[in-house]
Structure formats: C-alpha cells, structure tokens
Write an enzyme that holds these catalytic residues in place. Structure first.
Site, short mmCIF file in Angstrom:
data_model
loop_
_atom_site.label_atom_id
_atom_site.label_comp_id
_atom_site.label_asym_id
_atom_site.label_seq_id
_atom_site.Cartn_x
_atom_site.Cartn_y
_atom_site.Cartn_z
N SER A 18 0.81 -1.23 0.00
CA SER A 18 0.00 0.00 0.00
C SER A 18 0.84 1.27 0.00
O SER A 18 1.83 1.39 0.73
CB SER A 18 -0.91 0.03 1.22
OG SER A 18 -1.60 1.26 1.24
N LYS A 69 -13.92 -5.07 1.93
CA LYS A 69 -14.81 -3.95 1.61
C LYS A 69 -16.31 -4.26 1.75
O LYS A 69 -17.09 -3.37 2.07
CB LYS A 69 -14.54 -3.46 0.17
CG LYS A 69 -13.27 -2.65 0.03
CD LYS A 69 -13.13 -2.08 -1.37
CE LYS A 69 -11.90 -1.20 -1.44
NZ LYS A 69 -11.79 -0.49 -2.72
N ASN A 90 -15.08 1.70 1.71
CA ASN A 90 -13.61 1.83 1.71
C ASN A 90 -13.13 2.79 2.78
O ASN A 90 -11.92 2.93 2.98
CB ASN A 90 -13.10 2.27 0.32
CG ASN A 90 -13.17 3.77 0.14
OD1 ASN A 90 -14.12 4.41 0.59
ND2 ASN A 90 -12.16 4.34 -0.51
N ASP A 105 -14.37 5.68 -3.24
CA ASP A 105 -13.73 5.22 -4.49
C ASP A 105 -14.42 5.83 -5.72
O ASP A 105 -13.75 6.35 -6.61
CB ASP A 105 -13.80 3.70 -4.60
CG ASP A 105 -12.83 2.99 -3.68
OD1 ASP A 105 -11.75 3.56 -3.39
OD2 ASP A 105 -13.14 1.86 -3.25
N GLY A 130 -15.91 -4.29 -17.47
CA GLY A 130 -15.82 -4.96 -16.17
C GLY A 130 -17.05 -4.67 -15.33
O GLY A 130 -17.74 -3.67 -15.53
N ALA A 131 -17.33 -5.58 -14.39
CA ALA A 131 -18.50 -5.40 -13.53
C ALA A 131 -18.20 -5.92 -12.12
O ALA A 131 -19.08 -6.40 -11.41
CB ALA A 131 -19.70 -6.13 -14.12
N GLY A 132 -16.94 -5.81 -11.70
CA GLY A 132 -16.53 -6.24 -10.36
C GLY A 132 -16.68 -5.10 -9.36
O GLY A 132 -17.44 -4.15 -9.58
N ALA A 134 -14.63 -2.65 -8.39
CA ALA A 134 -14.21 -1.31 -8.83
C ALA A 134 -15.24 -0.73 -9.80
O ALA A 134 -15.59 0.46 -9.73
CB ALA A 134 -12.84 -1.40 -9.51
N TYR A 224 -3.14 1.78 -12.16
CA TYR A 224 -2.06 2.77 -12.07
C TYR A 224 -0.69 2.12 -11.94
O TYR A 224 0.31 2.80 -11.70
CB TYR A 224 -2.31 3.81 -10.96
CG TYR A 224 -2.50 3.23 -9.57
CD1 TYR A 224 -3.77 3.07 -9.06
CD2 TYR A 224 -1.41 2.89 -8.79
CE1 TYR A 224 -3.96 2.55 -7.79
CE2 TYR A 224 -1.59 2.39 -7.52
CZ TYR A 224 -2.87 2.21 -7.03
OH TYR A 224 -3.05 1.70 -5.77
P1 ATR Z 1 -12.09 -5.37 -8.65
O1 ATR Z 1 -12.51 -5.22 -7.22
O2 ATR Z 1 -10.71 -4.89 -8.93
O3 ATR Z 1 -13.09 -4.81 -9.59
P2 ATR Z 1 -13.15 -7.99 -9.15
O4 ATR Z 1 -14.35 -7.66 -8.34
O5 ATR Z 1 -12.52 -9.33 -8.99
O6 ATR Z 1 -11.98 -6.95 -8.90
O7 ATR Z 1 -13.53 -7.76 -10.70
C1 ATR Z 1 -12.65 -8.01 -11.74
C2 ATR Z 1 -13.31 -7.63 -13.06
O8 ATR Z 1 -12.35 -7.77 -14.12
C3 ATR Z 1 -14.49 -8.49 -13.44
O9 ATR Z 1 -15.40 -7.72 -14.19
C4 ATR Z 1 -13.84 -9.56 -14.32
O10 ATR Z 1 -14.71 -10.19 -15.22
P3 ATR Z 1 -15.66 -11.43 -14.69
O11 ATR Z 1 -16.77 -10.82 -13.90
O12 ATR Z 1 -16.13 -12.09 -15.93
O13 ATR Z 1 -14.76 -12.31 -13.87
C5 ATR Z 1 -12.85 -8.71 -15.07
N1 ATR Z 1 -11.72 -9.46 -15.60
C6 ATR Z 1 -10.66 -9.94 -14.91
N2 ATR Z 1 -9.80 -10.59 -15.74
C7 ATR Z 1 -10.32 -10.50 -16.97
C8 ATR Z 1 -9.92 -10.94 -18.27
N3 ATR Z 1 -8.77 -11.61 -18.44
N4 ATR Z 1 -10.71 -10.65 -19.33
C9 ATR Z 1 -11.86 -9.99 -19.16
N5 ATR Z 1 -12.31 -9.54 -17.98
C10 ATR Z 1 -11.56 -9.78 -16.89
#
Ligand code: ATR
Length: 298
Positions: A18, A69, A90, A105, A130-132, A134, A224
């Site tokens: 960190s 989180k 966070n 965030d 992405g849909a995780g 972040a 980053y």
């Molecule tokens: P964070 O908290 O950093 O968002 P996370 O909740 O694990 O981490 O989410 C990671 C995101 O990156 C997800 O949207 C993931 O897609 P999935 O939901 O299908 O798993 C996406 N991701 C990670 N590696 C990937 C890859 N190689 N190609 C496409 N999407 C990826």
C-alpha cells in the site's frame, strides 16, 4: 506520536504494497494535523475483532481494502447512502464510538476524471469494461453524478446485468457481453477500464481492441501500475484523450482525509507523494530516502 495523536489506518489482507500510509502521513504533516496512518494486515476471520479495535483504541477511522470492503458492512453502525448503493465500504469514520461506512472510491474516480479531462458528464456515453467491485463504485458514482449513458460490458454478462440494475434509476443503462461491444462502439465517447487487464505483470494485455481507439474518444484506465497501460499508450497514439488510475487513488484518499479531519486535503502534495512512492523514491512514512536506489519496503 503523543497521547493526543489520533490514529487512522488501513485494514486489508495483505497490505504490504500500500502507498496510502506515505500519502496520508505526508498530508497530515503538511497541515500540522496530529494524526498518523498505519497499515494493518487483518486476517478475514479477525475482521470483527479489528473493527471492535477501532472503538477500543479510539481510532478516528480506517480505510478498508481487499478483501474486507463488503465483509465489514455488518460490523458497522451506519452506512452512507452511496456506500449502500455501491454495496461496499472503503472508509470508516468513528463518530464518538459510532462507526459510519462510506465509499470514496467512486466519488474519487469521478472527481479525478472531470478535473483531469475537463469533460462534461451529461454529454458522455460511457462504456464500462468490467462489472466487479471497482466497476460498481465507478458506475454508481457516474450514474449519481449525471452521466448521459452507461454501457456495461463484462466477460460474465450476468454481473453486468446486476450492475446495470443498480444504476438504472439514475441513467439510461445497457448491460452487454464483450462480443456485443462492436455494436455500441460508434456512439461511445468515454471508455473506462475497470478490469485488471493490462495491470502489472500482464502489461501486454488490452481490454479493448485497438481498432476502436480514435481521436475524440476519452479513454480512462483505473490501473495505475503501470501508470500508462498498453490501452492508454495505444489510445494516446491514436489521438484519443487519456486518463490514468492515479487520480482515482489520490482523490479517494483525499475524500477520506476530509471525512476524518474536516479539512480539505492537500491533493497536489498527495499526488506527488503517491507518484514518488510508486517510483520507489520515498519510504513508507513518506520521507525522502537518503540513499538512491533503495527499494520501498513491502
Ligand atoms: P475489482 O474489485 O478490482 O473490480 P473484481 O471484483 O474481482 O476486482 O472484478 C474483476 C473484473 O475484471 C471483473 O469484471 C472480471 O470479469 P468477470 O466478472 O467475468 O470475472 C474482469 N476481468 C478480470 N480478468 C479479466 C480478463 N482476463 N478478461 C476480461 N475480464 C476480466
């Protein structure tokens, strides 16, 4: 440190990498605020005890990072509205023993994006990759801040749909599988990568095909490390405007600083400190290193 010193910190697991301690401590020092920030590696099974420790030790608050989180929410007394909508915390503020959960965030991201690119949010059609976790913070904050349209594309389409449902009350939203991106691309004005694709050590990977990068597009990457991902480098070379992930990190910290201290954060100093920390030029405390070439700890 003396008996008046207020502590804040970071709960994560692990926390060795960190750069928050250096960034926050430099800000406290610059403003003469008697607070110190330390990082704590909290095992998931001990999170509730650690939260109780915030009360027992009268910490002013903490930042919370992976993997805590979401898990921390049941142990808090109150949740700010945006944190509830994001579904993650966070930043915790200890208000005389009452622990309130916030999420800085998303707001940190939006603040950085608008300040650094000068774009007007209502005019944007954003493609969120992405849909995780972040993506949740970024999409909820963009939606609450009045972004024109959101298209959420994810490898796992179901997660994109869940996120779209979260923000649909605020803005026009679509959830799509990655294969459908070509169909939406002509209308997109802003691309935001929230995935880890392109992050160290997989620096050659790109979350979007190069052929979509063009002048007039704004391309933003939450990563980053490295500061300029391959996506941003290619976007810049194609004439697009680029925005890297450092500003989000700095502004989420600046907003947490304001919640703990009631004072505006010295954002420029925090950015410089974070940048030097990334380059390995300062110690964890944010002090200048005496000998060149020494690596940061952790
Ligand atoms: P964070 O908290 O950093 O968002 P996370 O909740 O694990 O981490 O989410 C990671 C995101 O990156 C997800 O949207 C993931 O897609 P999935 O939901 O299908 O798993 C996406 N991701 C990670 N590696 C990937 C890859 N190689 N190609 C496409 N999407 C990826």
């Amino acid at each position: 440190m003396n008996s008046e010193t207020k502590l804040v910190g970071l709960f994560g697991y692990p926390v060795g990498h960190s750069i928050s301690p250096a960034m926050q401590n430099a800000a406290f020092r610059a403003l003469g605020i008697n607070m110190r920030y330390a990082a704590f590696a909290v095992e998931p099974s001990r999170l509730q005890n650690a939260v109780e420790g915030i009360r027992a030790l009268r910490f002013r608050g903490v930042n919370v990072t992976i993997p805590h989180k979401v898990a921390i929410i049941p142990f808090l007394d109150e949740l700010d509205e945006e944190a509830r909508e994001i579904g993650a915390v966070n930043t915790v503020v200890n208000a005389d023993g009452k622990l309130i959960g916030y999420n800085t965030d998303g707001k940190g991201y939006v603040t950085s994006l608008v300040r650094e690119t000068g774009i007007s949010l209502p005019e944007q059609a954003a493609l969120v990759l992405g849909a995780g976790g972040a993506a949740r913070a970024v999409a909820v904050s963009l939606a609450r801040s009045g972004i024109g349209r959101l298209v959420i594309a994810n490898r796992t389409e179901r997660k994109a749909q869940e996120l779209a449902e979260r923000v649909a009350e605020y803005t026009e939203t679509a959830a799509i599988a990655l294969e459908k991106i070509p169909r939406y691309m002509p209308d997109v004005t802003l691309v935001i990568n929230t995935t880890s694709v392109g992050m160290h050590p997989q620096v050659d990977a790109m979350p979007l095909e190069e052929r979509y990068l063009r002048p007039g597009l704004v391309v933003s990457d939450l990563v980053y490390n490295p500061l300029e991902t391959r996506l941003l480098r290619r976007a810049r070379e194609a004439g697009a405007q680029v925005h890297n992930g450092l500003g989000m990190f700095v502004h989420q910290g600046a907003l947490a600083f304001r919640l703990w201290t009631g004072t505006e954060a010295p954002v420029d100093l925090m950015r410089e400190t974070a940048l030097r920390q990334l380059k390995g030029e300062t110690s964890e405390e944010g002090d200048e290193k005496e000998s060149k070439g020494e690596w940061p700890k952790g």
